[in-house]
Design an enzyme around this catalytic site. Structure first.
Site, mmCIF file in Angstrom:
data_model
loop_
_atom_site.group_PDB
_atom_site.id
_atom_site.type_symbol
_atom_site.label_atom_id
_atom_site.label_comp_id
_atom_site.label_asym_id
_atom_site.label_seq_id
_atom_site.Cartn_x
_atom_site.Cartn_y
_atom_site.Cartn_z
ATOM 1 N N ASP A 1 4.292 -31.116 18.284
ATOM 2 C CA ASP A 1 3.378 -31.488 17.209
ATOM 3 C C ASP A 1 2.619 -30.242 16.755
ATOM 4 O OD1 ASP A 1 0.458 -31.507 18.600
ATOM 5 O OD2 ASP A 1 1.981 -32.194 20.022
ATOM 6 N N ASP B 1 -0.760 -30.048 16.689
ATOM 7 C CA ASP B 1 -2.138 -30.187 17.122
ATOM 8 C C ASP B 1 -2.976 -30.692 15.940
ATOM 9 O OD1 ASP B 1 -3.535 -29.907 19.665
ATOM 10 O OD2 ASP B 1 -4.850 -28.509 18.633
#
Length: 299
Positions: free
Chosen positions: A210, A212
């Site tokens: 991902d 973040d």
């Protein structure tokens, strides 16, 4: 030349690599307690290999509770010479997208609740962490990952956070914009420090799941989203591992970076002042430099 034995620390599913022969689960006792789980041992294309599920099968250990010292001691005790850490991470860089692998070359350690050294009162040692990973081993991982069809970024700073919660937006922005970090995770520290103390070559393969919460499209990191990407990353990691034996080979020359001699001048406690009980616990990790010193002090 010595024989190479490869250790892989990572998710519970990484040991399911096609082609592993003489496969078996093995228990290992260490002076630092039990490792995260049994280790999965076997031979892959002539290379001895040991897999250790970092969080245990079924993911039972949180990042703060992983028995890092026991894990590294267990690998060293089994004769492992090279360790590849495979872990999920968040990305601070647009170009380091979910599904990409980052071959980490630096760390910033923000953990605070974990024992970080095998050494201590009674036997003090200071190893260098200026270059905290083995460049040669990392380069081989990059080559194997590319051959497995993965987009690879060589070099990057890993921010190790305590967790288990994810970052706040302010933290994420600080680590990205002010500190220049590349990825963020919860498990490579103190793992890398302990591997250096154990004189093991250590490479970190950070698998991006991902962006973040700094990213406008990822302002709320969801575990379900991470797990979906992680499944694909695990498949790619197994393909990477499958290609390592051909690149590494079964024989191992001394590490040009000196990872395998990191303790050469690191122990500063005089032999006569070393605590016998601690020295005994260090038999696998530091026996090469402490041999014969266990009886020099009554403890």
């Amino acid at each position: 030349m010595t024989s190479r034995k490869l250790g892989v620390i990572g998710g519970s599913g990484l040991y399911a690599v096609d082609g592993v022969q003489d496969a078996r689960w093995q228990s290992v006792e260490t002076p630092w307690g039990a490792p995260s789980d049994q280790v999965f041992c076997g031979t892959l294309d002539g290379l001895e290999i040991v897999f250790l599920p970092r969080h245990g099968r079924g993911h039972v250990h949180s990042p703060s509770d992983v028995p890092y010292r026991a894990n590294i001691d267990a690998l060293k005790r089994l004769g492992v010479t090279d360790v590849i850490s495979v872990s999920a991470c968040g990305s601070f860089r647009q170009e380091m997208a979910p599904g990409d692998f980052v071959i980490v070359d630096q760390f910033i350690d923000r953990t605070s609740a974990r024992p970080k050294s095998f050494f201590g009162s009674g036997c003090v040692a200071h190893v260098s962490m200026a270059h905290p990973v083995c460049g040669g081993l990392g380069a081989v991982c990059a080559e194997a990952a590319r051959a497995a069809g993965v987009t690879v970024h060589e070099g990057g700073t890993y921010l190790a956070m305590e967790g288990p919660q994810f970052s706040s937006f302010a933290e994420s922005t600080l680590y990205r914009d002010q500190w220049g970090c590349s990825v963020i995770g919860m498990t490579n520290m103190p793992e890398a420090k302990l591997a250096r103390e154990a004189e093991l070559c250590y490479a970190s393969v950070a698998m991006v799941t991902d962006y973040d919460c700094w990213h406008p499209a990822h302002d709320a990191v969801e575990v379900t989203d991470i797990l979906r990407v992680l499944t694909g990353n695990a498949d790619a990691a197994r393909r990477m591992i499958r290609g390592l034996p051909a690149l590494l080979g079964p024989d191992r020359a001394p590490c040009p970076q000196g990872c395998d001699t990191a303790l050469e001048h690191a122990v500063i406690t005089a032999p006569a002042a070393r605590d016998a009980a601690l020295v005994k616990k260090l038999d696998a990790v530091a026996g090469r430099v402490l041999s014969g010193s266990a009886d020099t002090h009554p403890g």
